[in-house]
Scaffold this active site. Structure first.
Site, mmCIF file in Angstrom:
data_model
loop_
_atom_site.group_PDB
_atom_site.id
_atom_site.type_symbol
_atom_site.label_atom_id
_atom_site.label_comp_id
_atom_site.label_asym_id
_atom_site.label_seq_id
_atom_site.Cartn_x
_atom_site.Cartn_y
_atom_site.Cartn_z
ATOM 1 N N PHE A 175 -13.335 37.583 74.553
ATOM 2 C CA PHE A 175 -12.782 38.504 73.701
ATOM 3 C C PHE A 175 -11.409 38.232 73.121
ATOM 4 C CE2 PHE A 175 -11.180 40.659 77.270
ATOM 5 C CZ PHE A 175 -10.238 41.679 76.778
ATOM 6 N N LYS A 176 -10.516 37.684 74.067
ATOM 7 C CA LYS A 176 -9.069 37.649 73.611
ATOM 8 C C LYS A 176 -8.698 36.694 72.490
ATOM 9 C CE LYS A 176 -8.407 39.461 77.914
ATOM 10 N NZ LYS A 176 -7.668 38.869 79.134
ATOM 11 N N ASP A 177 -9.946 35.888 71.952
ATOM 12 C CA ASP A 177 -9.672 35.138 70.866
ATOM 13 C C ASP A 177 -9.639 36.241 69.658
ATOM 14 O OD1 ASP A 177 -9.810 32.532 71.659
ATOM 15 O OD2 ASP A 177 -12.155 32.776 71.899
ATOM 16 N N LEU A 216 -5.902 36.924 69.958
ATOM 17 C CA LEU A 216 -5.015 35.672 70.019
ATOM 18 C C LEU A 216 -5.150 34.701 68.888
ATOM 19 C CD1 LEU A 216 -4.648 35.775 73.928
ATOM 20 C CD2 LEU A 216 -2.850 36.105 72.452
#
Length: 498
Positions: free
Chosen positions: A111-113, A116
């Protein structure tokens, strides 16, 4: 009305969104917060017709009010493109009485994508807006996912360098391989002999080191952060909760203004805080269900009002949640103590000096929309197995924690409200743990990449490119250091003499 940002520990300085994104962490050690949470300008009927990119613009323009329409739309277009393997960017999948919001279709399958992918573009735009001449040095601690997503986002971006610290023995084999094989002349990956909290504390100390700041400036550098402490990370995360609600409404799964519950597997508290911000923008979210693993500091906090990190740090199979200092909780504490910076600063001082703080009864009463619970390792494995056997759908270890906590919530409350579970990582990122949960005997002797192939087969899902590309990728980064050596490693990477 423009949104300005100030520190949770002192409101004497007001910054624009671009200034707050560039700085990352406030000079007093606090986190930047908006002076108000703006209300959505479009109705849910209008939002329901929008693509993910269009929804992102409608949400982010309200928080990033010093960005022009052209600047923000350009950042969004560069972020949410063919890097994602689904056109809808964040699809909803119904399985076993809940909607799983799949946030793992980006370049690094976590989920950091979602944030980021856009942060590098927000940062470079912010640097231009503020006539910054220094190169930006992204300094980040990761419990597993932020690191690779930040590295992928910033690799070879002109005018930036990125240094990622991770706990050498506290991430999954796939997570580590993703990081240490990262290409890019401006990237540096360092394993520390310690845990995530020590890495995060070390990074914060470097941000607040005046002497180090002077040395960097003299060499043409300045720090910023890609951790969820950066407001440029938090704002894009609000988007997918707005989008999820709008899609449920568009598809007739909920009626106009019908509330939903949201379940989030929680470590640093940024992802569930984004849901809280979405709720305060006008999205009809009823309960915010905070799911913890055996490092259940947040569950204990919601139960007692006491945040206490004085406990054993447990390494689990959901490593991105192996956190005892949930940095983003400070933004919520600031809000429930009436935006009182002095009171919040005292709580954070107590956390730093004593490892704990106790909120007041009045503050605890404001947490009524939150529900906290946790799942142990056995419960996480059981949830993966149960959901797979019932539906064929395969959860990663973090999503399984959330799913298991949701079952406990349903049992405790008999609340049948439509529920969205944030699915924060692909099961391919934690293949061994996932396959062990499904059938420990059958898969015990397989290698990591044999397990990848088997998972693809039994789940009937394609192997993500993020996994295929690291099968044979060479290790590029092999630095390991003690916690106290972190500043020395950064200076060496930047060519700054001791």
């Amino acid at each position: 009305m423009s949104v300005l940002y100030s520190s949770t520990r002192s409101d004497s300085k007001k910054l624009t969104a671009s200034q707050a994104i560039l700085q990352g962490l406030a000079e007093d050690g606090g986190l930047f917060v908006p002076d108000h949470i703006p209300a959505l300008e479009k109705s849910m009927e209008e939002l329901a017709k929008l693509s993910y990119q269009e929804t992102a613009y409608e949400v982010m323009k309200l928080f990033l009010s010093d960005f022009t329409e052209e600047e923000l739309k350009n950042c969004i277009a560069k972020a949410y493109d063919q890097k994602f393997d689904t056109e809808e960017i964040a699809p909803l999948v119904y399985a076993d009485d809940a909607y799983y919001l799949e946030l793992f279709h980006g370049a690094t399958i976590a989920f950091k994508d979602m944030a980021l992918s856009i942060l590098p573009h927000l940062m470079i735009t912010s640097a231009r807006k503020n006539q910054i001449k220094n190169d930006i040095v992204i300094l980040t601690a990761t419990s597993g996912d932020t690191g690779k997503a930040a590295l992928a986002g910033f690799a070879d971006v002109e005018g930036t360098r990125i240094v990622v610290f991770y706990p050498k023995h506290g991430v999954s084999p796939i997570q580590e391989k993703q990081m240490v094989t990262q290409k890019g002349a401006n990237t540096c990956v360092v394993g520390i002999e310690g845990n995530f909290d020590q890495a995060q504390t070390g990074v914060k100390q470097m941000f607040n080191d005046a002497q180090l700041k002077e040395q960097l400036d003299a060499a043409g550098f300045q720090f910023s952060s890609a951790n969820s402490i950066n407001i440029g990370r938090l704002v894009p995360q609000v988007v997918y909760y707005v989008y999820a609600y709008a899609k449920l409404f568009e598809n007739g799964k909920i009626q106009k203004d019908e509330p939903i519950n949201v379940v989030v597997p929680t470590g640093n508290f940024g992802n569930i805080l984004a849901a809280f911000y979405a709720k305060n923008m006008g999205v009809p979210i009823a309960k915010l269900i905070c799911a913890s693993n055996e490092n259940k500091v947040l569950y204990d906090f919601f139960e007692s009002g006491c945040y206490d990190r004085n406990r054993d740090f447990i390494l689990t199979n959901s490593p991105s949640m192996d956190i005892l200092i949930s940095s983003n909780l400070e933004r919520l504490i600031y809000r429930i103590c009436g935006n009182d910076t002095a009171a919040n600063a005292e709580f954070m001082k107590s956390l730093s000096e004593n490892g704990k703080y106790q909120i007041t009864d009045e503050m605890k009463a404001q947490l009524k929309d939150f529900y906290g619970n946790y799942t142990d390792e056995a419960g996480t494995k059981q949830e993966i197995r149960d959901v797979y056997e019932k539906t064929g759908y395969i959860l990663d270890t973090h999503t399984a924690v959330a799913s298991s906590v949701y079952r406990k919530y349903r049992k405790d409350t008999d609340d049948k409200t439509v529920t969205v579970i944030a699915s924060t990582a692909s099961p391919f990122k934690f293949t061994r743990s996932v396959m062990d949960a499904i059938d420990s005997e059958k898969y015990a002797s397989m290698s990591d990449f044999e397990l990848v192939d088997e998972l693809s087969k039994i789940g009937n899902v394609a192997i993500p490119n993020a996994i295929e590309e690291i099968r044979t990728a060479p290790v590029v980064h092999d630095i390991v250091c003690e916690v106290e050596e972190m500043p020395k490693v950064v200076k060496k990477f930047l060519g700054i003499n001791e």
